[in-house]
Design an enzyme around this catalytic site. Structure first.
Site, short mmCIF file in Angstrom:
data_model
loop_
_atom_site.label_atom_id
_atom_site.label_comp_id
_atom_site.label_asym_id
_atom_site.label_seq_id
_atom_site.Cartn_x
_atom_site.Cartn_y
_atom_site.Cartn_z
CE1 TYR A 32 -23.60 112.79 61.08
CE2 TYR A 32 -26.14 112.52 60.95
CZ TYR A 32 -24.87 113.53 59.99
OH TYR A 32 -25.15 114.82 59.47
CD GLU A 43 -21.66 113.23 64.84
OE1 GLU A 43 -22.02 112.41 65.28
OE2 GLU A 43 -22.51 114.39 64.39
CG ASP A 61 -0.12 120.06 51.90
OD1 ASP A 61 -0.30 118.81 51.58
OD2 ASP A 61 -0.84 120.90 51.16
CB THR A 99 -5.10 114.35 49.57
OG1 THR A 99 -4.02 114.87 48.73
CG2 THR A 99 -5.66 116.29 49.59
CE LYS A 103 -3.63 116.85 45.64
NZ LYS A 103 -4.35 116.45 46.83
NE ARG A 140 -11.84 114.62 45.09
CZ ARG A 140 -11.50 114.33 44.25
NH1 ARG A 140 -11.25 113.42 43.60
NH2 ARG A 140 -10.49 115.50 43.90
#
Ligand code: DSN
Length: 495
Positions: free
Chosen positions: A87, A89, A242, A268, A271, A277
């Site tokens: 983790y 954060e 985008d 993203t 692609k 991803r």
């Protein structure tokens, strides 16, 4: 639970497991309750088998979904690494948990590479590499920059936009981006298939958006970012690109560059960029404009966007994905990546021309990018039937609305993209061959449509049982698979 609470016996088993395993995977004597070091094949044969079958499907088939790609072995290794255990954060230098030393270094390297790939000055641009993917990245921008019920304008989904650009129908607000923000779509011209910028400007004069989205999910032409900028400037609106679909092509500098005039760019990373991803948000820093009284108005995007990502919308970032992204960005910095970008476009153009040569209709008449939209309506066919027959022949693409289609549920076309097969080194002449396979599948689609009942359900049933078309599909699939298998898949040696 803290690690001290884990029974010692379990921890020990993780270490001694290899030594005590017999060849059939069972432990010798002691009951194995931890499985810490067992290979997937032994630990969970069901899931192992599904992954093995999926890998075979990827090897045997022709992957033409415009938003998909095959990432490299190095990226897959980073994704499957211990970086997934932690983790983190917060942001570098300001984390909420201990033990994040290497993650800070990793995230900073990833940010630096991201700016370098897009040739950005760190004084003028910053980047957040924590979004889980493109949809959360877009939602974070609207949350941080537009605010609840602020006004956004995006390309309508049936016209080639994305769900997260504010999609809704006359009956329902479908995307949360149209529930929590006020959405007004713009559209393409139904005849030319090109974005109707004049109409967008006219609607914006009534709607006064706070943010306009220049982005696509299915549109094969370069976007006119300068025109978008002019429209935004009339309303003091932010311009967000985008670039998810074209991020690899922007990196390779082979399509229009959104960074020249946009305030924010989301993406993203899996692609055309060929990474894991994940998602990224780039934002401008420094002076936004000089006011009439000579005072400078500053961008205040950095804090707004970073806070919206964390703690606004997300918890711990997926640091294995950040590691994979850093690796993919290093690859995108190599000269070979520019070559890849050029080939992706050349291949899409070769495909488009091969279709036109056979008398097919392509939306907008062609492509400037990695994708093309085949309009099946002049043949009396539709995307859903075409997609199903192609899938039966191991050719994977997706049904898509064409300009003028009234509903996203009855799409008239098929979307094809070249990034994935270009990663398998298919060239222009190979793509002409691929078009030949698709043509044969569409001939079968016509035949089956005439033989089956009027509904899609009847068509799908006939596809499985009709004795006249079955041998043709089987023969086509065999040819397609033999052809596909000649082209090695990147990352083949990883699971
Ligand atoms: N599903 C992706 C696409 O195909 O455009 C976007 O989320």
């Amino acid at each position: 639970m803290s690690h001290t609470a884990v029974p010692e016996k379990k921890l020990k088993l993780a270490h001694v497991h290899e030594a005590t395993m017999s060849s059939n995977g069972k432990s010798n004597g002691e009951k194995d309750v931890w499985f810490g070091d067992q290979p997937l094949e032994q630990n969970d044969p069901v899931i192992y088998d599904l992954i093995r079958k999926e890998k075979q499907r990827q090897i045997n088939g022709l992957e033409l979904i415009a938003s998909e790609n095959f990432t490299s072995r190095a990226v897959l290794e980073a994704l499957g690494s211990c970086m997934q255990n932690k983790y983190c954060e917060g942001y570098p230098g300001n984390r909420y948990y201990g033990g994040t030393e290497y993650y800070d270094e990793l995230e900073i390297i990833c940010q630096q590479r991201a700016l370098e790939v897009y040739r950005l000055d760190p004084e003028k641009w910053g980047v957040n590499v924590q979004p889980y993917s493109g949809s959360p990245a877009n939602f974070a921008v609207y949350t941080g920059v537009v605010g609840p019920h602020g006004r956004i304008m995006g390309l309508d989904l049936p016209d080639g936009g994305h769900l997260t650009h504010g999609f809704m129908t006359s009956k329902k607000k479908i995307s949360a981006t149209s529930i929590f923000f006020e959405s007004m779509p713009y559209k393409v011209d139904p005849v030319s298939g090109l974005i109707d910028y004049d109409k967008l400007a006219e609607t914006a004069r009534l709607f006064h958006p706070k943010l306009v989205i220049a982005g696509i999910s299915c549109y094969s032409r370069n976007l006119d970012y300068k025109r978008f900028r002019e429209i935004c400037d009339e309303h003091d609106a932010f311009l967000m690109a985008d670039m998810a679909h074209v991020s690899g092509l922007v990196a390779a500098d082979v399509v229009a560059n959104p960074f020249e005039v946009c305030d924010i760019v989301t993406s993203t990373t899996h692609k055309s960029l060929r990474g894991p991803r994940a998602g990224m948000i780039f934002y401008r820093k420094g002076v936004r404009k000089v006011l009439k009284n000579g005072k400078e108005e500053m961008y205040e995007l950095e804090r707004a966007i970073n806070d919206a990502v964390f703690p606004g919308l997300q918890g711990g970032p997926h640091m294995h994905a950040v590691a994979g992204l850093a690796v993919a960005l290093k690859q995108a910095l190599q000269p070979e990546f520019k070559d890849y970008g050029n080939k992706v476009i050349a291949n899409a153009r070769a495909m488009s021309k091969a279709f036109v040569d056979k008398g097919y209709s392509i939306a907008t008449g062609g492509t400037d990018t990695h994708l093309l939209l085949l309009d099946l309506r002049p043949l009396g066919l539709d995307g859903a039937r075409g997609e199903k027959v192609l899938e039966a022949a191991s050719i994977v693409c997706n049904k898509n609305t064409c300009p003028g289609d009234k509903s996203a549920f009855k799409p008239g076309g098929l979307r094809f993209g070249t990034p994935a097969l270009t990663s398998r080194n298919l060239t222009e002449s190979d793509f002409v061959k691929v078009v030949e396979f698709i043509h044969r599948a569409l001939e079968i689609t016509k035949e089956l449509k005439a033989l089956s009942g009027p509904t899609l359900k009847e068509f799908k049933a006939a596809l499985k049982t009709n004795a006249e078309v079955q041998p043709k599909i089987t023969a086509l699939r065999e040819e397609v698979e033999n052809f596909a298998k000649q082209f090695p898949l990147p990352g083949l040696d990883t699971m």
